[in-house]
Design an enzyme around this catalytic site. Structure first.
Site, PDB file in Angstrom:
ATOM      1  CB  SER A 110      41.551  49.947  35.721  1.00 16.37           C
ATOM      2  OG  SER A 110      40.873  48.974  34.957  1.00 16.37           O
ATOM      3  CD  GLU A 111      36.910  45.549  37.858  1.00 16.00           C
ATOM      4  OE1 GLU A 111      36.319  46.626  38.018  1.00 16.00           O
ATOM      5  OE2 GLU A 111      36.335  44.484  37.585  1.00 16.00           O
ATOM      6  CG  ASN A 112      42.750  45.772  34.798  1.00 21.50           C
ATOM      7  OD1 ASN A 112      42.069  46.753  35.063  1.00 21.50           O
ATOM      8  ND2 ASN A 112      43.507  45.717  33.723  1.00 21.50           N
ATOM      9  N   GLY A 113      44.297  46.555  38.376  1.00 22.60           N
ATOM     10  CA  GLY A 113      45.584  46.970  38.915  1.00 22.60           C
ATOM     11  C   GLY A 113      46.219  48.188  38.288  1.00 22.60           C
ATOM     12  CB  SER A 147      43.247  46.245  42.535  1.00 23.69           C
ATOM     13  OG  SER A 147      42.269  46.956  41.821  1.00 23.69           O
TER      14      SER A 147
END
Lengths: 233, 220
Positions: free
Chosen positions: B50-53, B92
């Site tokens: 998930s791009e938010n880490g 990320s």
């Protein structure tokens, strides 16, 4: 003795000037330092440029500051999301300037600012309208777009646990832009969910070393008050 | 009129999940792709990014097990599978842009037969375009699949000869999963690989804005 903790929000925000460029950490509401953002309303700075992933939601935090008319421009990747009503109203009324930056480019521009890199090349946006007017260059037969470092006067971030030197750890997906923005601004102000004694953060696990941090104000995370402070590491 | 029932969003997510091999690192976009996380069998080790880490997230939690600090790119609550990890946004996107992900599955406004993707703005003067991480994902991941309804709510084709909306990137999509068919994008053509039961080639073509090739179509 070094102690970066200040007594309250007002002391934390002292000196933020009109026209300042302010980075705001968080992804949606997770990791967003709402108390510091809303503190800017009381503090009074106007004509702000805000760098954040989103443009706020509901009428709290960033949306509240926006609604108070303090933000001139927002630089973000995803302004329109569920509940971004204040942004949409102001943007439609022409009261807010918007710069759209792809999320990875946004993170890297901030990291570059913190790392002393003036610009870099990325494949992101090649062949799209967001690449218009930007210098491009070919490396090994592939086209890349040049992007500049994105600097700020102030970063407002939220950390999970901090010590008096400014070392920070984050909680789960609350790390997001916070750890990057801590590096990217000239002054970093941390809204911390809790202070621990010096030595109680595992040096192997510190995410943001205190060198990147200027001030800390403690705002307990009431939703997670059952998580013991000593369980920081 | 032949009788066919388009796949539900959940059925479509499950069909895509079947095709993701164990061991892949995969990013899921907002919309139908997000639902894939809920239908991957627990024993199949696919690592979701998930791009938010977050690496290694799992399905949505039960309503009494919500962790307010753990969300996906669509800002919905998720769980963490054993071996999961957290990192910041620059790392990320280093995973994304650096070519470390095997696949991203994204939604679309339009996909062209040359693999152009449009999924972030409805015009050059879009009031509030929402690019998020889409342009980084398509520039960096090894494969881009699209998951979408075959047509818009108004019944207009989303699979077209040329996109009318601003591009997310040219020539990046390799496969499209719709509620009617699975289509490969190859050499400037849409090639149908699979169709839902009951639909005909003629009807599928009618719902599509570019010529379809039919080679070895399987009926599921």
């Amino acid at each position: 003795m070094i102690n970066k903790e200040v007594r309250n929000i007002a002391d934390a925000l002292e000196g933020v000037s009109n026209g300042a460029v302010v980075m705001v950490g968080g992804f949606g509401s997770v990791g967003q330092p709402d108390a510091l953002i809303e503190g800017l309303i009381e503090q009074g700075a106007r004509d702000l440029t805000v760098i954040a992933n989103n443009a706020g939601s509901g009428r709290v935090g960033l949306a509240k500051l926006m609604e108070a008319g303090r933000i001139r421009k927002i630089i973000c990747s995803f302004p329109r999301s569920a509940g971004s009503v204040v942004f949409e109203e102001l943007f439609r009324a022409g009261k807010l300037e918007l710069e759209i930056v792809p999320q990875g480019t946004l993170a890297e521009r901030i990291r570059a600012a913190g790392a002393g890199i003036p610009a870099f090349y990325t494949p992101t946006t090649v062949g799209t309208i967001l690449a218009k007017g930007k210098e491009s260059r070919s490396f090994d037969g592939k086209t890349y777009v040049m992007e500049h470092a994105l600097h700020a006067d102030i970063a407002l971030i939220e950390a999970w646990r901090t010590d008096r030197l400014g070392n920070c750890i984050y909680r789960e997906s609350g790390r997001n832009f916070n750890a990057v923005m801590a590096m990217g601004a000239r002054k970093t102000i941390v809204q911390s969910c809790g202070m621990v004694e010096l030595g109680n953060l595992d040096p192997e696990a510190i995410v943001t070393p205190g060198i990147f941090v200027d001030r800390i104000v403690v705002v307990p995370d009431t939703a997670n008050s059952d998580v013991a402070l000593e369980g920081a590491v | 009129m032949t009788d066919f029932k388009p796949l539900s969003r959940k059925e479509l997510a499950a069909r895509i999940a079947q095709d993701i091999p164990e061991g892949w690192y995969v990013n899921l976009g907002i919309g139908i792709p997000t639902l894939i996380a809920d239908v991957i069998p627990a024993e199949k080790e696919i690592i979701l990014h998930s791009e938010n880490g977050v690496l290694g997230f799992g399905p949505a939690p039960a309503s009494d097990k919500i962790d307010p600090w753990l969300i996906n790119a669509g800002k919905q609550h998720v769980t963490l599978r054993p071996g999961g990890s957290f990192f910041h946004h620059a790392d990320s996107f280093a995973m994304i842009r650096g070519g470390h992900l095997d696949l991203c599955v994204l939604g679309a406004f339009e996909v062209s037969s040359s693999g152009d993707l449009a999924n972030w703005a409805t015009s050059e003067r879009d009031n509030a375009p929402a690019v998020g991480g889409a342009m980084d994902l398509v520039a960096g991941t090894r494969r881009v699949w699209v998951a979408t309804e075959h047509t818009t709510r108004e019944g207009l084709p989303k699979l077209v000869k040329a996109c009318s909306y601003p591009l997310t990137a040219p020539g990046v999509v390799s496969r499209i999963y719709t509620n009617l068919a699975i289509i490969e994008v190859m050499n400037g053509n849409f090639t149908v690989k699979e169709m839902i039961p009951g639909i005909t080639k003629e009807i599928l073509q009618e719902y599509t804005g570019a010529k379809l090739l039919f080679e070895e179509v399987e009926y599921v």
